[in-house]
Design an enzyme around this catalytic site. Structure first.
Site, short mmCIF file in Angstrom:
data_model
loop_
_atom_site.label_atom_id
_atom_site.label_comp_id
_atom_site.label_asym_id
_atom_site.label_seq_id
_atom_site.Cartn_x
_atom_site.Cartn_y
_atom_site.Cartn_z
CG ASN A 159 -0.38 -0.12 2.51
OD1 ASN A 159 0.77 -0.93 2.61
ND2 ASN A 159 -0.86 0.57 3.55
N GLY A 201 2.29 -5.52 7.23
CA GLY A 201 1.41 -6.46 6.46
C GLY A 201 0.13 -6.97 7.37
CB SER A 202 -2.34 -9.48 6.58
OG SER A 202 -1.80 -10.74 6.46
CB THR A 203 -3.35 -9.88 11.95
OG1 THR A 203 -3.41 -8.55 12.13
CG2 THR A 203 -3.25 -10.66 13.13
CB THR A 212 1.15 -12.34 6.49
OG1 THR A 212 0.23 -12.46 5.29
CG2 THR A 212 2.54 -12.41 5.65
N GLY A 213 1.80 -11.95 9.44
CA GLY A 213 2.29 -11.91 10.58
C GLY A 213 2.48 -13.01 11.58
CD GLU A 267 2.86 -0.09 10.55
OE1 GLU A 267 1.94 0.44 9.75
OE2 GLU A 267 4.22 0.42 10.35
CB CYS A 290 -2.57 -1.07 8.95
SG CYS A 290 -0.59 0.00 8.97
CD GLU A 293 8.36 -0.47 11.65
OE1 GLU A 293 7.99 0.04 10.58
OE2 GLU A 293 9.01 -1.81 11.55
#
Length: 484
Positions: free
Chosen positions: A154, A229-231, A233-234, A252, A288, A464
């Site tokens: 994004n 990225g997405s939860t 994938t995290g 994040e 996000c 971050e």
């Protein structure tokens, strides 16, 4: 020749040893404005990722041995080069991401600025002396070695350039995984770094995440991983990292962020903040940090909804390269279908579409969705609970402060939140009660470089955009010298 033709006519490669490196396989990159192929990018195998990590590992020791200010000076040169290529880099993100060119210019500027801010922080990498005895005790911050940074689609260039700055200033080499859907500007970043950074200190790899990204996460020599990225994938990255080593992973992740408007708020400012906070004109709501839940006191709900709907209806949707357009398409068919399905789910659960609701008239190809406002969204419903990652803003009403806090905290996420009120006490009390890592009062979604940014709960681990990020890319070493 059009920008898309320029992109299609060149062969996109990984840069290794300062030269183009042709991978064995490639995959198709789509133009979301048309839904048709734009170009192709390298699709690296596990073995090829291993070669990239080995090259970065060989380049790191000399870089890590440099004084921090010397490393910072090189990063400043890279930031200056990025500014020189602003239009090119912004155009790449507009083409393969569908984001408006004007906003992507802002992303390039922000990336260069954040690189310079991390360069400013170089001297903060010093350790400290600790007087626990009459001997000498001190600490130092040392780099990990090879760091993996995995970017998101994004903000392709911003998440590439800005997110390699801290690990590089800290003395690491970086292998950057480009987003599957939007890899071009990340690949170009590595090309621009040739002659500025030592060869192989920054290597961009591209390819499908299930192979390329996973190979990078699981590589035993990669002990520090930063992911956006997405939860889901995290969580997968955490599992893979734990299976192959003891690794420091910062994440994040997603957000279902609440913007709370109390009855005493400046309603015009709150309505403007609600629309700005959704990032419609930046990334078509695919952020996000977007405040995608608007919680409004019932006594002012009609007025706020009316103002928000009017502003959203005025957003011009179309070709992201057209300077008269405010919002481009979603990045892929998958994201398009996700938004359309969520709108249907909202309607099924009793929500009303106040504006938008589908594909804009006259845009029959590509992945365009109108900015959509859903009112009457119930707490606990699908739309209220799930991150849509598209241009869909939901409205829920409340009657008491405690109810607003309960609704805001009633999701698995906790990234950002906004509070609109003229009551200073209420602002501080509610900010303390909200379960989120980054809270704004009387402002929509906005970043201030230097402030720690990150989430709680399912929205991630770590901070971050601040000194916290820089230090997180080092390990603390403690030394004791016996003097007596």
């Amino acid at each position: 020749m059009s920008p898309s033709t320029d992109v299609a006519d060149r062969e996109w490669t990984v840069t290794l040893d300062g030269k183009p490196w042709a991978s064995a396989a490639r995959y198709e990159v789509e133009n979301p404005t048309t839904g048709r192929p734009l170009t192709s990018a390298p699709d690296l195998s596990e073995e090829e990722v291993g070669r990239a990590v080995a090259a970065a590992q060989a380049a790191q020791p000399a870089w890590g041995a440099m004084p921090p200010r010397a490393r910072a000076a090189v990063i400043r040169q890279l930031a200056a080069t990025i500014r020189e290529h602003r239009e090119e880099l912004a155009t790449l993100d507009a083409l393969d991401g569908g984001f408006t060119l004007s906003m992507m210019r802002g992303d390039v500027d922000a990336a260069a600025e954040l690189m310079e801010i991390f360069a400013d922080m170089a001297l903060d990498l010093g350790g400290r002396t600790i007087p626990v005895s009459t001997n000498l005790h001190y600490t130092m911050q040392v780099p990990y070695g090879v760091v993996a940074r995995i970017g998101a689609f994004n903000h392709p260039f911003f998440f590439a350039a800005a997110k390699v700055a801290a690990p590089l200033v800290a003395g690491n080499a970086v292998v950057l995984k480009a987003p599957d859907q939007t890899p071009l500007s990340s690949l170009r970043l590595a090309e621009l770094a040739v002659g500025i950074l030592p060869d192989n200190l920054l290597i961009t790899v591209s390819g499908r995440g299930a192979v390329t990204g996973r190979a990078l996460v699981r590589h035993p020599e990669v002990r520090r991983i930063g992911f956006i990225g997405s939860t889901a994938t995290g969580q997968s990255i955490q599992r893979d990292a734990a299976e192959t080593g003891v690794k420091h992973v910062s994440l994040e992740l997603g957000g279902k962020n609440a913007q709370i408007v109390f009855a005493d708020a400046d309603l015009e400012a709150a309505a403007a903040g609600a629309v700005a906070g959704m990032n419609f004109t930046w990334v078509a709501g695919q952020s996000c940090g977007s405040t995608s839940r608007l919680l409004v006191h019932s006594s002012v709900a009609d007025e706020v909804i009316g103002r928000v709907a009017e502003r959203m209806a005025a957003i011009r949707v179309g070709d992201p390269l057209d300077p008269s357009v405010d919002m481009g398409p979603l990045v892929s068919e998958a994201q398009f279908q996700k938004s359309i399905s969520a709108i249907a789910e909202g309607r099924k659960a009793g929500a009303t579409v106040a504006t938008g609701g589908g594909r804009p008239a006259g845009l029959d190809e590509g992945w365009f969705v109108e900015p959509t406002l859903l009112t009457g969204v119930s707490p606990g419903s699908f739309v209220e609970q799930n991150e849509i990652f598209g241009p869909v803003l939901s409205v829920t009403t409340f009657d008491a402060d405690e109810e607003a806090v309960r609704i805001a905290n009633g999701v698995q996420y906790g990234l950002t939140s906004s509070i609109w009120t003229r009551d200073v006490t209420r602002a501080h009390v509610v900010a303390r009660q909200i379960e989120a890592g980054y809270i704004l009062v009387n402002s929509g979604s906005r970043h201030f470089w230097g402030l720690p940014f990150g989430g709680v709960k399912a929205s991630g681990i770590g901070r971050e955009e601040s000194l916290d990020e820089l230090i997180s890319y080092t390990e603390t070493k403690t030394v004791t010298v016996l003097l007596s």
